[in-house]
Design an enzyme around this catalytic site. Structure first.
Site, PDB file in Angstrom:
ATOM      1  N   CYS A 225     140.552  56.814  52.167  1.00  0.00           N
ATOM      2  CA  CYS A 225     139.965  57.176  50.871  1.00  0.00           C
ATOM      3  C   CYS A 225     140.747  56.599  49.690  1.00  0.00           C
ATOM      4  CB  CYS A 225     139.813  58.690  50.747  1.00  0.00           C
ATOM      5  SG  CYS A 225     141.293  59.647  51.100  1.00  0.00           S
TER       6      CYS A 225
ATOM      7  N   ASP B 149     133.245  59.727  44.829  1.00  0.00           N
ATOM      8  CA  ASP B 149     133.862  60.184  46.074  1.00  0.00           C
ATOM      9  C   ASP B 149     133.908  59.052  47.105  1.00  0.00           C
ATOM     10  OD1 ASP B 149     134.708  61.541  48.341  1.00  0.00           O
ATOM     11  OD2 ASP B 149     133.557  63.351  47.844  1.00  0.00           O
TER      12      ASP B 149
ATOM     13  N   HIS C 244     134.740  59.259  50.144  1.00  0.00           N
ATOM     14  CA  HIS C 244     134.553  59.765  51.506  1.00  0.00           C
ATOM     15  C   HIS C 244     133.127  59.583  52.019  1.00  0.00           C
ATOM     16  CE1 HIS C 244     137.971  62.035  49.720  1.00  0.00           C
ATOM     17  NE2 HIS C 244     138.509  61.823  50.903  1.00  0.00           N
TER      18      HIS C 244
END
Length: 467
Positions: free
Chosen positions: A300, A424, A426
């Site tokens: 990440c 994000d 992820h």
């Protein structure tokens, strides 16, 4: 040409004109300049002739702009509003653009009307006999294409005849600027092809076209950019006119497959008295599983770093490609931060490593903001607002085992309420904008988004002071 809510159509006219001239002595400066100028004058006369034709892409429309305005569609007359042309243009899916898209609540939508430059073939020659002239001196024959690319941003109610007249004027102006570039960069019989680039500058300049010589890198064009910055009264500490800053037309796809700026499709949070402080410019969304790399569960921070690197690339600060995981790891080894075995591993990195890599690979410095526990992030509105207002770069935040990218804040100075605009890394799915925005992979988050007891480090990249 400045965009506004009423300025809803961009007319873009593209075409190729051939530059051809014969030079007796390329090193005879004034004589060669005069010859080149005569060729360009001939080209300007050509675009002012009755033979010029505009064809509207994805439509049956032909327009003769220099014959008092004539169109292949009887319903399109000199007095027609330019917005009327949209009903004849087929969309990419085969449908028809019946009406102009309205400005929605998420972002401005500008319709692009693409046109091609053509010329009618003249009548066949008469029966005159050809003449031959023998020349004994050595001469240099120069031939190259001129890639014309003109833009005009207008309101929907401007007449179509006026738009076409202005496009012809823009063609003539662009040919004059191309002549200036050709004369400036010519060395004897060696010519450079002049290339147009469009830039969306702050008001009042708006959408502006600049001619750069092909093959001459940005690093050698700084003096030209400095003159343009003075002309348009632009700041002298950040790039606006490098090739990477060129305007991206709304109807043009990005070839690398990455999504750009998904946050512009979001509605702002409803906080009383709050102001928005957002990332400035363009970035690419980098997340898990892209580029055929399975980094689910450990990559990440690498992806957040890639998003930041894409921002510096697309703002014209650097010309290097966005680094891969391996290149990021190698950079940390090169500076002595990691052991050689780190390369090829699946080890996490954090904000400090992101700071190191940005400096090593891009020459970019960063500030680090330390937060001892997540509950304190709710009090960092002023620091983050100041960052996005002055630097405008994406922020990487790492805490515990998670990393995210902060793209902005909505913050009320009076009440202290705050929302964070989070990208994000992820996410593991396809480049589906609707899924990414609807499911919150790019979205506004409250202070509760953070682990209230975990510590966080924020890496705030700083803009280099350069044009």
């Amino acid at each position: 040409m400045v965009f506004s809510e009423e300025c809803a159509i961009i007319f873009r006219l593209k075409g190729i004109l051939e530059f051809a001239c014969q030079l007796d002595n390329p090193n005879a400066g004034s004589q060669s300049q005069s010859t080149i100028s005569k060729v360009f004058q001939g080209l300007r006369s050509k675009v002012s002739s009755k033979n010029i034709v505009f064809t509207v892409c994805n439509s049956p429309i032909l327009i003769w702009p220099n014959i008092g305005f004539r169109s292949s569609m009887e319903s399109l007359t000199e007095a027609s509003a330019c917005g009327d042309i949209l009903q004849y243009i087929e969309s990419d899916d085969g449908g028809s653009k019946k009406t102009l898209k309205k400005k929605d609540k998420k972002r401005s939508v500008h319709t692009v009307v693409n046109l091609k430059l053509l010329f009618e073939v003249t009548d066949p020659a008469g029966n005159e006999a050809p003449s031959l002239i023998r020349v004994d001196t050595q001469q240099h024959y120069v031939k190259m294409p001129l890639p014309l690319d003109c833009v005009l941003s207008v309101t929907t109610d401007e007449s179509l005849a006026s738009v076409c007249t202005r496009l012809v004027e823009t063609l003539r102006k662009q040919l004059a600027e191309m002549e200036e570039a050709v004369q400036r960069y010519r060395k004897g019989s060696s010519f450079v092809v002049p290339q147009p680039f469009h830039f969306q500058l702050p008001a009042p300049a708006g959408l502006t076209t600049v001619i750069y010589p092909a093959g001459v890198p940005d690093s050698q064009l700084q003096a030209i950019r400095e003159d343009l910055h003075r002309k348009f009264e632009l700041p002298s500490d950040r790039p606006y006119l490098r090739r990477a800053n060129a305007f991206h037309f709304p109807d043009a796809a990005y070839k690398d497959g990455y999504l750009r700026n998904p946050h512009i499709h979001l509605n702002p949070p409803n906080i009383e008295d709050a102001k928005l402080y957002l990332v400035q410019g363009v970035y690419s969304y980098h997340h898990y599983m892209q580029d055929r790399v399975d980094d689910n569960g450990w990559g990440c921070a690498y992806r957040s770093l890639q998003t930041i690197c894409s921002w510096f690339q697309q703002q014209g600060y650097v010309e290097t490609a966005v680094p891969t995981h391996t290149q990021i790891q190698q950079a940390l080894v090169d500076v002595g931060d990691k052991e050689p075995r780190f390369v090829g591993s699946r080890q996490w990195i954090g904000s400090i490593e992101v700071q190191v890599v940005l400096n090593q690979l891009l020459g970019v410095t960063s500030k680090i903001l330390f937060v001892s526990q997540g509950s304190e992030l709710a009090t960092k509105g002023r620091e983050l607002a100041n960052h996005f207002q002055t630097e405008g770069t994406p922020v990487m935040i790492g805490g515990g085992v998670l990393a995210h990218t902060i793209l902005g804040v909505a913050w009320s100075e009076n009440s202290g309420q705050i929302r964070f605009l989070i990208l994000d890394p992820h996410y593991t799915g396809e480049e589906d904008l609707q899924t990414i925005t609807d499911k919150g992979w790019c979205g506004w988050k409250g202070p509760e988004f953070w682990d209230q007891n975990a510590y966080y480090n924020l890496c705030l990249p700083q803009r280099p002071k350069t044009i």
